[in-house]
Scaffold this active site. Structure first.
Site, PDB file in Angstrom:
ATOM      1  N   GLN A 180     -26.027  -6.535  34.244  1.00 42.51           N
ATOM      2  CA  GLN A 180     -25.093  -5.574  33.647  1.00 42.51           C
ATOM      3  C   GLN A 180     -23.672  -6.094  33.800  1.00 42.51           C
ATOM      4  O   GLN A 180     -23.271  -6.515  34.897  1.00 42.51           O
ATOM      5  CB  GLN A 180     -25.234  -4.196  34.325  1.00 42.51           C
ATOM      6  CG  GLN A 180     -24.371  -3.125  33.664  1.00 42.51           C
ATOM      7  CD  GLN A 180     -24.565  -1.734  34.275  1.00 42.51           C
ATOM      8  OE1 GLN A 180     -25.277  -1.575  35.265  1.00 42.51           O
ATOM      9  NE2 GLN A 180     -23.916  -0.739  33.687  1.00 42.51           N
ATOM     10  N   SER A 181     -22.926  -6.084  32.704  1.00 38.84           N
ATOM     11  CA  SER A 181     -21.548  -6.582  32.757  1.00 38.84           C
ATOM     12  C   SER A 181     -20.522  -5.504  32.441  1.00 38.84           C
ATOM     13  O   SER A 181     -19.356  -5.648  32.803  1.00 38.84           O
ATOM     14  CB  SER A 181     -21.367  -7.773  31.803  1.00 38.84           C
ATOM     15  OG  SER A 181     -21.669  -7.393  30.476  1.00 38.84           O
ATOM     16  N   VAL A 182     -20.945  -4.441  31.751  1.00 39.91           N
ATOM     17  CA  VAL A 182     -20.049  -3.312  31.479  1.00 39.91           C
ATOM     18  C   VAL A 182     -20.653  -2.089  32.160  1.00 39.91           C
ATOM     19  O   VAL A 182     -21.779  -1.681  31.841  1.00 39.91           O
ATOM     20  CB  VAL A 182     -19.880  -3.064  29.964  1.00 39.91           C
ATOM     21  CG1 VAL A 182     -18.918  -1.903  29.730  1.00 39.91           C
ATOM     22  CG2 VAL A 182     -19.370  -4.327  29.258  1.00 39.91           C
ATOM     23  N   HIS A 207     -25.443   1.973  28.830  1.00 42.35           N
ATOM     24  CA  HIS A 207     -25.701   1.713  27.400  1.00 42.35           C
ATOM     25  C   HIS A 207     -27.090   1.143  27.242  1.00 42.35           C
ATOM     26  O   HIS A 207     -27.579   0.404  28.097  1.00 42.35           O
ATOM     27  CB  HIS A 207     -24.657   0.749  26.824  1.00 42.35           C
ATOM     28  CG  HIS A 207     -24.488  -0.516  27.604  1.00 42.35           C
ATOM     29  ND1 HIS A 207     -23.758  -0.576  28.773  1.00 42.35           N
ATOM     30  CD2 HIS A 207     -24.980  -1.761  27.417  1.00 42.35           C
ATOM     31  CE1 HIS A 207     -23.783  -1.806  29.258  1.00 42.35           C
ATOM     32  NE2 HIS A 207     -24.543  -2.545  28.454  1.00 42.35           N
ATOM     33  N   ASN A 216     -29.606  -2.819  31.165  1.00 45.47           N
ATOM     34  CA  ASN A 216     -29.452  -3.556  32.414  1.00 45.47           C
ATOM     35  C   ASN A 216     -28.787  -2.623  33.407  1.00 45.47           C
ATOM     36  O   ASN A 216     -27.676  -2.153  33.162  1.00 45.47           O
ATOM     37  CB  ASN A 216     -28.596  -4.800  32.184  1.00 45.47           C
ATOM     38  CG  ASN A 216     -29.223  -5.767  31.197  1.00 45.47           C
ATOM     39  OD1 ASN A 216     -30.414  -6.049  31.285  1.00 45.47           O
ATOM     40  ND2 ASN A 216     -28.444  -6.257  30.247  1.00 45.47           N
ATOM     41  N   HIS A 266     -29.294  -1.309  24.820  1.00 49.60           N
ATOM     42  CA  HIS A 266     -29.261  -2.316  23.764  1.00 49.60           C
ATOM     43  C   HIS A 266     -30.421  -2.019  22.813  1.00 49.60           C
ATOM     44  O   HIS A 266     -31.573  -1.911  23.254  1.00 49.60           O
ATOM     45  CB  HIS A 266     -29.479  -3.722  24.340  1.00 49.60           C
ATOM     46  CG  HIS A 266     -28.419  -4.195  25.290  1.00 49.60           C
ATOM     47  ND1 HIS A 266     -27.479  -5.138  24.945  1.00 49.60           N
ATOM     48  CD2 HIS A 266     -28.166  -3.868  26.587  1.00 49.60           C
ATOM     49  CE1 HIS A 266     -26.688  -5.377  25.985  1.00 49.60           C
ATOM     50  NE2 HIS A 266     -27.092  -4.616  27.001  1.00 49.60           N
ATOM     51  N   ASP A 313     -22.938  -4.746  18.854  1.00 50.38           N
ATOM     52  CA  ASP A 313     -22.562  -5.629  19.964  1.00 50.38           C
ATOM     53  C   ASP A 313     -21.677  -6.754  19.434  1.00 50.38           C
ATOM     54  O   ASP A 313     -21.930  -7.332  18.372  1.00 50.38           O
ATOM     55  CB  ASP A 313     -23.818  -6.202  20.630  1.00 50.38           C
ATOM     56  CG  ASP A 313     -23.521  -6.785  21.992  1.00 50.38           C
ATOM     57  OD1 ASP A 313     -23.979  -6.221  23.003  1.00 50.38           O
ATOM     58  OD2 ASP A 313     -22.797  -7.821  22.067  1.00 50.38           O
TER      59      ASP A 313
HETATM   60  P1  5GP Z   1     -24.571  -5.599  29.596  1.00 53.61           P
HETATM   61  O1  5GP Z   1     -24.343  -7.047  29.963  1.00 53.61           O
HETATM   62  O2  5GP Z   1     -23.680  -4.696  30.417  1.00 53.61           O
HETATM   63  O3  5GP Z   1     -26.008  -5.178  29.595  1.00 53.61           O
HETATM   64  O4  5GP Z   1     -24.133  -5.461  28.079  1.00 53.61           O
HETATM   65  C1  5GP Z   1     -22.809  -5.440  27.703  1.00 53.61           C
HETATM   66  C2  5GP Z   1     -22.757  -5.821  26.234  1.00 53.61           C
HETATM   67  O5  5GP Z   1     -21.496  -5.432  25.718  1.00 53.61           O
HETATM   68  C3  5GP Z   1     -22.911  -7.315  25.962  1.00 53.61           C
HETATM   69  O6  5GP Z   1     -24.033  -7.538  25.119  1.00 53.61           O
HETATM   70  C4  5GP Z   1     -21.586  -7.696  25.283  1.00 53.61           C
HETATM   71  O7  5GP Z   1     -21.755  -8.637  24.234  1.00 53.61           O
HETATM   72  C5  5GP Z   1     -21.071  -6.377  24.774  1.00 53.61           C
HETATM   73  N1  5GP Z   1     -19.628  -6.262  24.728  1.00 53.61           N
HETATM   74  C6  5GP Z   1     -18.740  -6.642  25.694  1.00 53.61           C
HETATM   75  N2  5GP Z   1     -17.490  -6.349  25.332  1.00 53.61           N
HETATM   76  C7  5GP Z   1     -17.573  -5.780  24.097  1.00 53.61           C
HETATM   77  C8  5GP Z   1     -16.592  -5.264  23.195  1.00 53.61           C
HETATM   78  O8  5GP Z   1     -15.383  -5.281  23.444  1.00 53.61           O
HETATM   79  N3  5GP Z   1     -17.044  -4.760  22.024  1.00 53.61           N
HETATM   80  C9  5GP Z   1     -18.381  -4.723  21.711  1.00 53.61           C
HETATM   81  N4  5GP Z   1     -18.722  -4.185  20.534  1.00 53.61           N
HETATM   82  N5  5GP Z   1     -19.330  -5.200  22.536  1.00 53.61           N
HETATM   83  C10 5GP Z   1     -18.934  -5.727  23.714  1.00 53.61           C
END
Ligand code: 5GP
Length: 112
Positions: free
Chosen positions: A92-94, A98, A85, A100, A29
């Site tokens: 969830q942001s992406v 996935h 998430n 973690h 991450d």
């Molecule tokens: P979410 O918020 O969707 O559960 O988790 C997305 C995760 O992706 C976050 O922990 C964030 O730090 C990570 N992340 C976002 N953009 C990038 C990226 O460009 N490269 C990597 N390795 N991690 C990323």
């Protein structure tokens, strides 16, 4: 929808890979919350856990096996968290499924 993770999977964006096979990629991450913070994702585009279909369940199982192997390799079998998430209300942001994998320090009971 093409996400950052699709670009990492197809090689147009760089990432620090910790595991890869034909179906699954695991990366560090970019903003780790613990000494070990990996993201384990299928190469197949699946938006979130809620979108998983019965034909994807073997893939989800394999993602869990990858988490177990990484926990051994990175010496965190005494305690780690594997979480996802699902959806914006969960943070969830992406929007590419996935897990973690978080460990390497004492984790608190707080999840929210
Ligand atoms: P979410 O918020 O969707 O559960 O988790 C997305 C995760 O992706 C976050 O922990 C964030 O730090 C990570 N992340 C976002 N953009 C990038 C990226 O460009 N490269 C990597 N390795 N991690 C990323």
């Amino acid at each position: 929808m093409t996400t950052i993770f699709d670009k990492i999977i197809n090689g147009t964006l760089p990432a620090e890979k910790v595991f890869e096979n034909e179906r699954i990629l695991a990366i560090k991450d970019i903003h780790p919350v613990a000494p070990i913070h990996f993201l384990i994702m299928p190469k197949k585009s699946i938006r979130d856990l809620q979108s998983v279909k019965s034909e994807d369940l073997a893939l989800i199982g394999e993602m869990v096996q990858v988490a177990q192997s990484l926990a051994v390799k990175y010496d965190i079998v005494d305690g780690y968290r594997l979480l996802t998430n699902s959806g914006p209300e969960a943070g969830q942001s992406v929007f590419h499924l996935h897990f973690h994998l978080i460990g390497g320090r004492r984790l608190t009971h707080e999840l929210g």
